[in-house]
Design an enzyme around this catalytic site. Sequence first.
Site, PDB file in Angstrom:
ATOM      1  N   ASP A  38       0.812  -1.220   0.000  1.00  0.00           N
ATOM      2  CA  ASP A  38       0.000   0.000   0.000  1.00  0.00           C
ATOM      3  C   ASP A  38       0.846   1.272   0.000  1.00  0.00           C
ATOM      4  O   ASP A  38       0.393   2.342   0.385  1.00  0.00           O
ATOM      5  CB  ASP A  38      -0.953   0.020   1.203  1.00  0.00           C
ATOM      6  CG  ASP A  38      -0.214  -0.079   2.533  1.00  0.00           C
ATOM      7  OD1 ASP A  38       1.012  -0.323   2.517  1.00  0.00           O
ATOM      8  OD2 ASP A  38      -0.866   0.087   3.587  1.00  0.00           O
ATOM      9  N   HIS A 242      25.098  -1.134 -18.190  1.00  0.00           N
ATOM     10  CA  HIS A 242      24.002  -0.653 -17.354  1.00  0.00           C
ATOM     11  C   HIS A 242      24.115  -1.181 -15.922  1.00  0.00           C
ATOM     12  O   HIS A 242      23.109  -1.436 -15.261  1.00  0.00           O
ATOM     13  CB  HIS A 242      22.653  -1.030 -17.969  1.00  0.00           C
ATOM     14  CG  HIS A 242      22.310  -0.193 -19.162  1.00  0.00           C
ATOM     15  ND1 HIS A 242      21.251  -0.484 -20.002  1.00  0.00           N
ATOM     16  CD2 HIS A 242      22.879   0.932 -19.661  1.00  0.00           C
ATOM     17  CE1 HIS A 242      21.191   0.416 -20.970  1.00  0.00           C
ATOM     18  NE2 HIS A 242      22.168   1.282 -20.789  1.00  0.00           N
ATOM     19  N   ASP A 259      27.842   7.295 -14.408  1.00  0.00           N
ATOM     20  CA  ASP A 259      26.862   7.755 -15.392  1.00  0.00           C
ATOM     21  C   ASP A 259      25.622   8.142 -14.594  1.00  0.00           C
ATOM     22  O   ASP A 259      24.903   7.282 -14.075  1.00  0.00           O
ATOM     23  CB  ASP A 259      26.562   6.623 -16.380  1.00  0.00           C
ATOM     24  CG  ASP A 259      25.649   7.050 -17.530  1.00  0.00           C
ATOM     25  OD1 ASP A 259      24.936   8.069 -17.380  1.00  0.00           O
ATOM     26  OD2 ASP A 259      25.631   6.357 -18.559  1.00  0.00           O
ATOM     27  N   ASP A 270      22.212  14.082 -18.433  1.00  0.00           N
ATOM     28  CA  ASP A 270      22.798  12.740 -18.578  1.00  0.00           C
ATOM     29  C   ASP A 270      24.291  12.905 -18.825  1.00  0.00           C
ATOM     30  O   ASP A 270      24.704  13.303 -19.923  1.00  0.00           O
ATOM     31  CB  ASP A 270      22.118  12.018 -19.742  1.00  0.00           C
ATOM     32  CG  ASP A 270      22.546  10.561 -19.873  1.00  0.00           C
ATOM     33  OD1 ASP A 270      23.350  10.099 -19.045  1.00  0.00           O
ATOM     34  OD2 ASP A 270      22.069   9.887 -20.804  1.00  0.00           O
ATOM     35  N   HIS A 349      27.846   0.434 -28.465  1.00  0.00           N
ATOM     36  CA  HIS A 349      26.622   1.245 -28.458  1.00  0.00           C
ATOM     37  C   HIS A 349      26.792   2.446 -29.377  1.00  0.00           C
ATOM     38  O   HIS A 349      27.900   2.744 -29.848  1.00  0.00           O
ATOM     39  CB  HIS A 349      26.279   1.701 -27.034  1.00  0.00           C
ATOM     40  CG  HIS A 349      27.381   2.469 -26.351  1.00  0.00           C
ATOM     41  ND1 HIS A 349      27.658   3.792 -26.615  1.00  0.00           N
ATOM     42  CD2 HIS A 349      28.272   2.080 -25.395  1.00  0.00           C
ATOM     43  CE1 HIS A 349      28.655   4.193 -25.848  1.00  0.00           C
ATOM     44  NE2 HIS A 349      29.064   3.174 -25.118  1.00  0.00           N
ATOM     45  N   HIS A 353      22.027   9.888 -27.833  1.00  0.00           N
ATOM     46  CA  HIS A 353      20.569   9.796 -27.964  1.00  0.00           C
ATOM     47  C   HIS A 353      19.968  11.161 -27.657  1.00  0.00           C
ATOM     48  O   HIS A 353      20.581  12.003 -26.984  1.00  0.00           O
ATOM     49  CB  HIS A 353      20.014   8.734 -27.006  1.00  0.00           C
ATOM     50  CG  HIS A 353      20.442   8.921 -25.572  1.00  0.00           C
ATOM     51  ND1 HIS A 353      19.851   9.845 -24.724  1.00  0.00           N
ATOM     52  CD2 HIS A 353      21.412   8.311 -24.838  1.00  0.00           C
ATOM     53  CE1 HIS A 353      20.437   9.796 -23.542  1.00  0.00           C
ATOM     54  NE2 HIS A 353      21.393   8.878 -23.581  1.00  0.00           N
ATOM     55  N   HIS A 360      16.085   9.154 -22.475  1.00  0.00           N
ATOM     56  CA  HIS A 360      16.155   8.721 -23.874  1.00  0.00           C
ATOM     57  C   HIS A 360      14.931   9.331 -24.539  1.00  0.00           C
ATOM     58  O   HIS A 360      13.860   8.727 -24.604  1.00  0.00           O
ATOM     59  CB  HIS A 360      16.154   7.192 -23.983  1.00  0.00           C
ATOM     60  CG  HIS A 360      17.391   6.572 -23.431  1.00  0.00           C
ATOM     61  ND1 HIS A 360      17.401   5.384 -22.751  1.00  0.00           N
ATOM     62  CD2 HIS A 360      18.680   6.985 -23.435  1.00  0.00           C
ATOM     63  CE1 HIS A 360      18.630   5.083 -22.367  1.00  0.00           C
ATOM     64  NE2 HIS A 360      19.422   6.043 -22.773  1.00  0.00           N
ATOM     65  N   GLU A 383      28.437  10.241 -26.166  1.00  0.00           N
ATOM     66  CA  GLU A 383      28.981   9.345 -25.140  1.00  0.00           C
ATOM     67  C   GLU A 383      29.735   8.152 -25.712  1.00  0.00           C
ATOM     68  O   GLU A 383      29.347   6.996 -25.507  1.00  0.00           O
ATOM     69  CB  GLU A 383      27.852   8.848 -24.239  1.00  0.00           C
ATOM     70  CG  GLU A 383      26.636   8.291 -24.984  1.00  0.00           C
ATOM     71  CD  GLU A 383      25.560   7.791 -24.033  1.00  0.00           C
ATOM     72  OE1 GLU A 383      25.880   6.993 -23.138  1.00  0.00           O
ATOM     73  OE2 GLU A 383      24.407   8.208 -24.211  1.00  0.00           O
ATOM     74  N   TYR A 387      35.389  -0.440 -23.732  1.00  0.00           N
ATOM     75  CA  TYR A 387      35.178  -1.353 -22.619  1.00  0.00           C
ATOM     76  C   TYR A 387      35.967  -2.633 -22.897  1.00  0.00           C
ATOM     77  O   TYR A 387      35.652  -3.368 -23.836  1.00  0.00           O
ATOM     78  CB  TYR A 387      33.696  -1.675 -22.452  1.00  0.00           C
ATOM     79  CG  TYR A 387      32.823  -0.439 -22.531  1.00  0.00           C
ATOM     80  CD1 TYR A 387      32.545   0.313 -21.399  1.00  0.00           C
ATOM     81  CD2 TYR A 387      32.311  -0.016 -23.761  1.00  0.00           C
ATOM     82  CE1 TYR A 387      31.764   1.449 -21.477  1.00  0.00           C
ATOM     83  CE2 TYR A 387      31.534   1.129 -23.847  1.00  0.00           C
ATOM     84  CZ  TYR A 387      31.264   1.864 -22.709  1.00  0.00           C
ATOM     85  OH  TYR A 387      30.496   3.001 -22.799  1.00  0.00           O
ATOM     86  N   ARG A 405      33.863   5.632 -20.394  1.00  0.00           N
ATOM     87  CA  ARG A 405      32.863   6.357 -21.186  1.00  0.00           C
ATOM     88  C   ARG A 405      32.924   7.825 -20.768  1.00  0.00           C
ATOM     89  O   ARG A 405      33.090   8.131 -19.585  1.00  0.00           O
ATOM     90  CB  ARG A 405      31.460   5.780 -20.959  1.00  0.00           C
ATOM     91  CG  ARG A 405      30.379   6.480 -21.779  1.00  0.00           C
ATOM     92  CD  ARG A 405      29.088   5.648 -21.867  1.00  0.00           C
ATOM     93  NE  ARG A 405      28.409   5.450 -20.600  1.00  0.00           N
ATOM     94  CZ  ARG A 405      28.365   4.307 -19.936  1.00  0.00           C
ATOM     95  NH1 ARG A 405      28.985   3.235 -20.406  1.00  0.00           N
ATOM     96  NH2 ARG A 405      27.704   4.196 -18.780  1.00  0.00           N
ATOM     97  N   GLU A 407      30.626  11.337 -21.397  1.00  0.00           N
ATOM     98  CA  GLU A 407      29.323  11.753 -21.936  1.00  0.00           C
ATOM     99  C   GLU A 407      29.003  13.183 -21.536  1.00  0.00           C
ATOM    100  O   GLU A 407      29.136  13.561 -20.371  1.00  0.00           O
ATOM    101  CB  GLU A 407      28.232  10.823 -21.415  1.00  0.00           C
ATOM    102  CG  GLU A 407      26.821  11.185 -21.877  1.00  0.00           C
ATOM    103  CD  GLU A 407      25.781  10.231 -21.327  1.00  0.00           C
ATOM    104  OE1 GLU A 407      24.692  10.152 -21.902  1.00  0.00           O
ATOM    105  OE2 GLU A 407      26.060   9.568 -20.287  1.00  0.00           O
TER     106      GLU A 407
END
Length: 437
Positions: A38, A242, A259, A270, A349, A353, A360, A383, A387, A405, A407
Amino acid sequence: MRSSFTNHGARRQRLMTEMVDNAVALVPAASQKTRSRDTHFRFRQDSDFWYLSGFNEPDALIVLVPGRPHGEAILFCAEPDPKTALWEGEQVGPERAVSDYGFDDAFPLDDIDDILPGLMEGREHVYYSVGLRPDFDQRVLGILAHLRQHASSLSLAPGDLIDLHRLLHEHRLIKDAAELDVMRTAADITVAGHQAAMRAAAPGVYEYQLEAELQYVFARHGAREQAYAPIVGSGPNACTLHYDKNSRRMCGGELVLIDAGCEYQMYAADVTRTFPVNGRFSPEQKAVYEIVLLAQQAAIEQLQVGLPWQASHDASVRIITEGLLDLGILQGSLNDLIDTKAYQAFYMHRVGHWLGLDVHDVGDYQREGRWRDLLAGMVTTVEPGIYIASDNPAVHDRWRGIGIRIEDDVLISERGPEVLTEQAPKTVEEIELWMNR
């Protein structure tokens, strides 16, 4: 939280002018989501609904009826209720929806089934996006079925549904001045969070402790929500795109990839920064990092009005492939490696975006089978990354476990790309200086 209805009203009007003749548009709000039993998650409004209204209550409905004599923009919302006000706070109600939010007319939620069929009757087309709200889908389809069953030569029933997203999301793709003001603030708050996290990093600190630094700075500056679950990946975790467990104890000699972006007044930032836990890059870390940084700079340079979206990604691919070739991580001809996508073992990747109300964000990347040309007012992330998994047997062990990375958020403008997040330390020298003050 509410912004001036001036921009929201103009957006509703623009949408109506671009709808086909004799149509009606339906835009439902989000519903409250249960967290457990609840208790609920803090309410977050549907982005399309917010874009057209600035109204932040659940289960409301916007109906746009171009040419309606008694008002074209209509809102259905909850009636103010003393019991609800006691437990959850004051509600706006239909009367204030008109005076405070610029709607032409407003009705209680309980009247939807009585009033909505009459607003749809006589219209040939219904703009509505099926599939996002299955419960409301059934209500809309039920009304359509009823109107069609009772249609006559004097009473038209809508003949087709048109996906609202294709039209509305093109509008959202180009940010207006008010949106850009909010996005610049979101970018500044996010930069401050990353700066604080860099300062807090040290061997023995846990990933979640850096996450806490971000959350504190975001909230302290008025951004109580995060645009997405933050990634704080140290050592081998930086190679999981991710990763969001954020539970590992960090060690000296490793990199940590963060990130994270705040959500400020519904708009997302981002940003990703990768830096050494102990404040100093090793020679191998620095070599890979500078390839990614060079790739990002090349990609940003391609964000020019009139150039295709793909040009930015292609620029990053070439620099990263060339850099991996120079380090001996890839072998062969540069063009062959690009053609065969050999780089995807390390850069899997796309370069970015759209960014806006959603992290996104909406909007097509291709139109009629070709990459679309960039327009002023678009905002995108940039970005690139490399890796190199810690268990990759095809790579010399000196490179293994390096995940990087970088970005930033970039506005496309007639003057060239504007990096909204440029104040976050980014070069090797800037990062080491910031971390060792």
